[in-house]
Design a protein around this motif. Structure first.
Motif, PDB file in Angstrom:
ATOM      1  N   LYS A 188       0.814  -1.211   0.000  1.00  0.00           N
ATOM      2  CA  LYS A 188       0.000   0.000   0.000  1.00  0.00           C
ATOM      3  C   LYS A 188       0.849   1.263   0.000  1.00  0.00           C
ATOM      4  CE  LYS A 188      -3.952  -2.288   1.888  1.00  0.00           C
ATOM      5  NZ  LYS A 188      -4.904  -2.459   2.923  1.00  0.00           N
ATOM      6  N   PHE A 189       1.981   1.195  -0.659  1.00  0.00           N
ATOM      7  CA  PHE A 189       2.790   2.397  -0.822  1.00  0.00           C
ATOM      8  C   PHE A 189       3.020   2.609  -2.309  1.00  0.00           C
ATOM      9  CE2 PHE A 189       5.543  -1.221   0.043  1.00  0.00           C
ATOM     10  CZ  PHE A 189       6.497  -1.162  -0.965  1.00  0.00           C
ATOM     11  N   GLY A 190       3.325   3.832  -2.702  1.00  0.00           N
ATOM     12  CA  GLY A 190       3.455   4.182  -4.116  1.00  0.00           C
ATOM     13  C   GLY A 190       4.506   3.366  -4.848  1.00  0.00           C
ATOM     14  N   GLY A 191       4.330   3.214  -6.156  1.00  0.00           N
ATOM     15  CA  GLY A 191       5.289   2.503  -6.990  1.00  0.00           C
ATOM     16  C   GLY A 191       5.082   1.005  -7.016  1.00  0.00           C
ATOM     17  N   THR A 192       3.904   0.522  -6.597  1.00  0.00           N
ATOM     18  CA  THR A 192       3.659  -0.917  -6.588  1.00  0.00           C
ATOM     19  C   THR A 192       2.370  -1.306  -7.308  1.00  0.00           C
ATOM     20  OG1 THR A 192       2.546  -0.775  -4.454  1.00  0.00           O
ATOM     21  CG2 THR A 192       4.909  -1.264  -4.416  1.00  0.00           C
ATOM     22  N   SER A 193       1.677  -0.331  -7.933  1.00  0.00           N
ATOM     23  CA  SER A 193       0.434  -0.608  -8.630  1.00  0.00           C
ATOM     24  C   SER A 193       0.477   0.067 -10.001  1.00  0.00           C
ATOM     25  CB  SER A 193      -0.750  -0.074  -7.815  1.00  0.00           C
ATOM     26  OG  SER A 193      -1.960  -0.381  -8.453  1.00  0.00           O
ATOM     27  N   PHE A 194       0.185  -0.703 -11.056  1.00  0.00           N
ATOM     28  CA  PHE A 194       0.329  -0.179 -12.412  1.00  0.00           C
ATOM     29  C   PHE A 194      -0.839  -0.595 -13.299  1.00  0.00           C
ATOM     30  CE2 PHE A 194       4.435  -0.955 -10.526  1.00  0.00           C
ATOM     31  CZ  PHE A 194       5.126   0.213 -10.770  1.00  0.00           C
ATOM     32  N   LYS A 195      -1.139   0.266 -14.299  1.00  0.00           N
ATOM     33  CA  LYS A 195      -2.122  -0.031 -15.337  1.00  0.00           C
ATOM     34  C   LYS A 195      -1.511   0.462 -16.643  1.00  0.00           C
ATOM     35  CE  LYS A 195      -6.794   1.085 -16.928  1.00  0.00           C
ATOM     36  NZ  LYS A 195      -8.026   1.825 -16.627  1.00  0.00           N
ATOM     37  N   ASP A 196      -1.617  -0.365 -17.696  1.00  0.00           N
ATOM     38  CA  ASP A 196      -1.038   0.021 -18.976  1.00  0.00           C
ATOM     39  C   ASP A 196      -1.922  -0.507 -20.102  1.00  0.00           C
ATOM     40  OD1 ASP A 196       0.740   1.154 -20.724  1.00  0.00           O
ATOM     41  OD2 ASP A 196       2.477   0.049 -20.009  1.00  0.00           O
ATOM     42  N   GLY A 197      -1.883   0.187 -21.239  1.00  0.00           N
ATOM     43  CA  GLY A 197      -2.651  -0.246 -22.397  1.00  0.00           C
ATOM     44  C   GLY A 197      -3.294   0.943 -23.080  1.00  0.00           C
ATOM     45  N   LYS A 239      -6.785  -4.075 -24.953  1.00  0.00           N
ATOM     46  CA  LYS A 239      -7.038  -4.365 -23.539  1.00  0.00           C
ATOM     47  C   LYS A 239      -6.050  -3.594 -22.651  1.00  0.00           C
ATOM     48  CE  LYS A 239     -10.133  -7.569 -24.319  1.00  0.00           C
ATOM     49  NZ  LYS A 239     -11.480  -7.552 -23.842  1.00  0.00           N
ATOM     50  N   TYR A 240      -6.358  -3.583 -21.357  1.00  0.00           N
ATOM     51  CA  TYR A 240      -5.498  -2.962 -20.352  1.00  0.00           C
ATOM     52  C   TYR A 240      -5.034  -4.026 -19.365  1.00  0.00           C
ATOM     53  CZ  TYR A 240      -7.199   1.520 -22.025  1.00  0.00           C
ATOM     54  OH  TYR A 240      -7.503   2.603 -22.804  1.00  0.00           O
ATOM     55  N   ASP A 241      -3.788  -3.941 -18.974  1.00  0.00           N
ATOM     56  CA  ASP A 241      -3.247  -4.845 -17.967  1.00  0.00           C
ATOM     57  C   ASP A 241      -3.049  -4.085 -16.668  1.00  0.00           C
ATOM     58  OD1 ASP A 241      -3.224  -6.944 -19.716  1.00  0.00           O
ATOM     59  OD2 ASP A 241      -1.049  -7.177 -19.784  1.00  0.00           O
ATOM     60  N   HIS A 242      -3.256  -4.779 -15.585  1.00  0.00           N
ATOM     61  CA  HIS A 242      -3.070  -4.223 -14.251  1.00  0.00           C
ATOM     62  C   HIS A 242      -2.097  -5.115 -13.493  1.00  0.00           C
ATOM     63  CE1 HIS A 242      -6.803  -1.775 -14.679  1.00  0.00           C
ATOM     64  NE2 HIS A 242      -7.106  -2.766 -15.491  1.00  0.00           N
ATOM     65  N   TRP A 250      -4.046  -8.838 -13.680  1.00  0.00           N
ATOM     66  CA  TRP A 250      -5.394  -9.033 -14.224  1.00  0.00           C
ATOM     67  C   TRP A 250      -5.564  -8.086 -15.406  1.00  0.00           C
ATOM     68  CZ3 TRP A 250      -4.287  -6.325  -9.917  1.00  0.00           C
ATOM     69  CH2 TRP A 250      -4.847  -5.062  -9.740  1.00  0.00           C
ATOM     70  N   GLY A 251      -6.421  -8.478 -16.331  1.00  0.00           N
ATOM     71  CA  GLY A 251      -6.681  -7.682 -17.523  1.00  0.00           C
ATOM     72  C   GLY A 251      -8.123  -7.198 -17.550  1.00  0.00           C
ATOM     73  N   THR A 252      -8.323  -6.045 -18.168  1.00  0.00           N
ATOM     74  CA  THR A 252      -9.674  -5.482 -18.318  1.00  0.00           C
ATOM     75  C   THR A 252      -9.811  -4.870 -19.706  1.00  0.00           C
ATOM     76  OG1 THR A 252      -9.047  -3.314 -17.440  1.00  0.00           O
ATOM     77  CG2 THR A 252      -9.861  -4.938 -15.851  1.00  0.00           C
ATOM     78  N   SER A 253     -11.034  -4.525 -20.062  1.00  0.00           N
ATOM     79  CA  SER A 253     -11.261  -3.889 -21.357  1.00  0.00           C
ATOM     80  C   SER A 253     -11.282  -2.365 -21.244  1.00  0.00           C
ATOM     81  CB  SER A 253     -12.562  -4.397 -21.979  1.00  0.00           C
ATOM     82  OG  SER A 253     -13.620  -4.238 -21.076  1.00  0.00           O
ATOM     83  N   SER A 254     -11.129  -1.821 -20.056  1.00  0.00           N
ATOM     84  CA  SER A 254     -11.060  -0.359 -19.923  1.00  0.00           C
ATOM     85  C   SER A 254     -10.093   0.027 -18.815  1.00  0.00           C
ATOM     86  CB  SER A 254     -12.431   0.224 -19.609  1.00  0.00           C
ATOM     87  OG  SER A 254     -12.942  -0.291 -18.395  1.00  0.00           O
TER      88      SER A 254
END
Length: 161
Positions: free
Chosen positions: A39-48, A110-113, A157-161
């Motif tokens: 729960k600290f910055g630099g450990t959660s990403f989304k790309d696509g 798609k977007y990856d998380h 995990w992947g999503t469409s948005s």
């Protein structure tokens, strides 16, 4: 003691008396493997959408236990019981530091998380005491605690948005 029958909270002791010792103890009726996000910055990403995703842990910090209401005072007993009945690697916190890269092709459109964290356990626990007649057990309190292990890594995990 775990095999003793559970008695209602307001049951009265009858004339029967058993010779079980008076004591309190913790039981762990179930566990579920979980990913505990850092729960600290630099450990959660989304790309696509699409492309290539390359991420790396760029900071250090800790993933710590998460206790349901009323269980904080019971943590040491819960962890001790979980180490015996689930995994010796369970603890109350785990350190995370630099050096773990993840590379993945993102599906077109798609977007990856990605979320970095500890692969730990969600543990249901219950604290009991011997009933007044010492023939059963009485529930004192119960709850859920999330406990990390030293196994750290990415959840994808992947999503469409």
């Amino acid at each position: 003691m775990e095999q003793l029958p559970e008695v209602p909270v307001n049951s009265e002791s009858g004339t029967q008396a058993c010779d079980n010792p008076r004591r309190t103890w913790i039981e762990i009726p179930s566990k579920t493997s979980i990913h505990m996000p850092a729960k600290f910055g630099g450990t959660s990403f989304k790309d696509g959408p699409g492309g290539i995703m390359v991420v790396e842990v760029e900071k250090s910090g800790k993933v710590q236990r998460e206790v349901s209401t009323g269980g904080e005072v019971e943590v040491s007993g819960i962890v001790a019981k979980a180490k015996v009945s689930i995994s010796a690697s369970i603890g109350t916190e785990v350190g995370i530091s630099i050096g773990h890269e993840y590379r993945r092709n993102v599906t077109s459109g798609k977007y990856d998380h990605l979320q970095y964290g500890s692969w730990g356990y969600s543990v249901k626990w219950a604290k009991y005491e011997t009933s007044a007649d010492r023939c059963g057990k009485k529930l004192i309190k119960s709850g859920t605690v999330k406990l990390p292990t030293p196994e750290v890594g990415w959840k994808y995990w992947g999503t469409s948005s």
